[in-house]
Design an enzyme around this catalytic site. Structure first.
Site, mmCIF file in Angstrom:
data_model
loop_
_atom_site.group_PDB
_atom_site.id
_atom_site.type_symbol
_atom_site.label_atom_id
_atom_site.label_comp_id
_atom_site.label_asym_id
_atom_site.label_seq_id
_atom_site.Cartn_x
_atom_site.Cartn_y
_atom_site.Cartn_z
ATOM 1 N N CYS A 57 1.209 -1.065 0.141
ATOM 2 C CA CYS A 57 0.291 -0.455 -0.359
ATOM 3 C C CYS A 57 0.878 1.400 0.241
ATOM 4 O O CYS A 57 1.495 1.502 0.581
ATOM 5 C CB CYS A 57 -1.321 -0.134 0.978
ATOM 6 S SG CYS A 57 -1.801 1.276 1.521
HETATM 7 N N1 LIG Z 1 -4.109 1.655 -1.377
HETATM 8 C C1 LIG Z 1 -3.011 1.360 -1.527
HETATM 9 C C2 LIG Z 1 -3.504 0.389 -1.960
HETATM 10 C C3 LIG Z 1 -4.275 -0.889 -1.007
HETATM 11 C C4 LIG Z 1 -4.201 -2.186 -1.368
HETATM 12 C C5 LIG Z 1 -4.944 -2.475 -2.848
HETATM 13 N N2 LIG Z 1 -6.487 -2.206 -1.941
HETATM 14 C C6 LIG Z 1 -4.838 -3.775 -2.674
HETATM 15 O O1 LIG Z 1 -5.387 -5.195 -2.086
HETATM 16 O O2 LIG Z 1 -3.768 -4.539 -3.127
HETATM 17 C C7 LIG Z 1 -2.018 2.708 -2.190
HETATM 18 O O3 LIG Z 1 -1.937 3.582 -1.598
HETATM 19 O O4 LIG Z 1 -1.426 1.525 -2.397
#
Ligand SMILES: N[C@@H](CCC[C@H](N)C(=O)O)C(=O)O
Length: 212
Positions: A57
């Site tokens: 993330c």
């Molecule tokens: N908001 C995040 C990404 C979070 C993870 C994504 N939803 C997943 O499950 O791959 C970022 O800022 O990268």
């Protein structure tokens, strides 16, 4: 203690835990992702709003840099290490190298990108979101337009839905728009502007963060 931050509109919850496999904390206020860190090893577990685990993330990592107040730190998610450094008052995270994934059966033109987590980047209109439904469980799906080094993005995140900002999606979009001579991008979403820079093939991410 639980902490909540807005990273360009991406709501990040932060908590420390010494458990090997911590669960997402109970919190009355919604978050998009939880970043749970081990205070000694800096091993991280990241959970999406729906409880699924995320492999990384970008906004959460740079938020953790601010939260810990360190000028330089290395954190670990699974087997991957991420360097976070403070430069000109902001935390930047090295998300590493992106790579192209094989085409998916989605019936409209798109690019599938691996950046630790998986992204679909497309230049088609976000009215066509229903064409991507088969990909909802695996991919973060971003609808983009580009002019020079400026990218406008709207992301439907795996485990969350439409989001105000997604750091790894911004970096994946920059990778897709990559051309000789362009090394830095401004990526605007409804939550704010993220900055992505490419150095020696690695994608670095930064942007605003504030505690809520
Ligand atoms: N908001 C995040 C990404 C979070 C993870 C994504 N939803 C997943 O499950 O791959 C970022 O800022 O990268």
């Amino acid at each position: 203690m639980l902490y909540r931050y807005s990273a360009a509109g991406n709501i990040i919850g932060i908590a420390a835990s010494t458990e090997n496999r911590p669960s997402p904390p109970h919190c009355p206020q919604a978050v998009d992702q939880w970043v749970i860190y081990h205070p000694e090893t800096l091993n991280l577990h990241i959970y999406n709003q729906d409880g699924t685990m995320a492999q990384q993330c970008g906004n959460g990592l740079r938020t953790l840099g601010l939260h810990l107040g360190l000028p330089k730190l290395t954190v670990i998610i699974g087997h991957k290490q991420f360097l976070i450094v403070k430069k000109h008052g902001r935390h930047w995270v090295n998300l590493g190298q992106a790579s192209k994934l094989p085409e998916t059966p989605i019936p409209v033109p798109h690019h599938a990108v691996n950046l630790g987590n998986q992204h679909i980047i497309t230049f088609v209109s976000d009215n066509l979101i229903s064409d991507f439904q088969t990909a909802f469980n695996h991919f973060n799906i971003s609808f983009i337009s580009q002019h020079r080094n400026q990218i406008a993005i709207r992301t439907h995140e795996r485990g969350v839905g439409w989001t105000l900002s997604c750091g790894s999606a911004a970096a994946a979009a920059a990778f897709v728009c990559s051309r000789p001579g362009y090394r830095s991008w401004e990526v605007s979403s409804s939550g704010g502007i993220l900055n992505v820079e490419q150095h020696q093939g690695n994608l670095w991410l930064s942007g605003p963060v504030k505690q809520l």
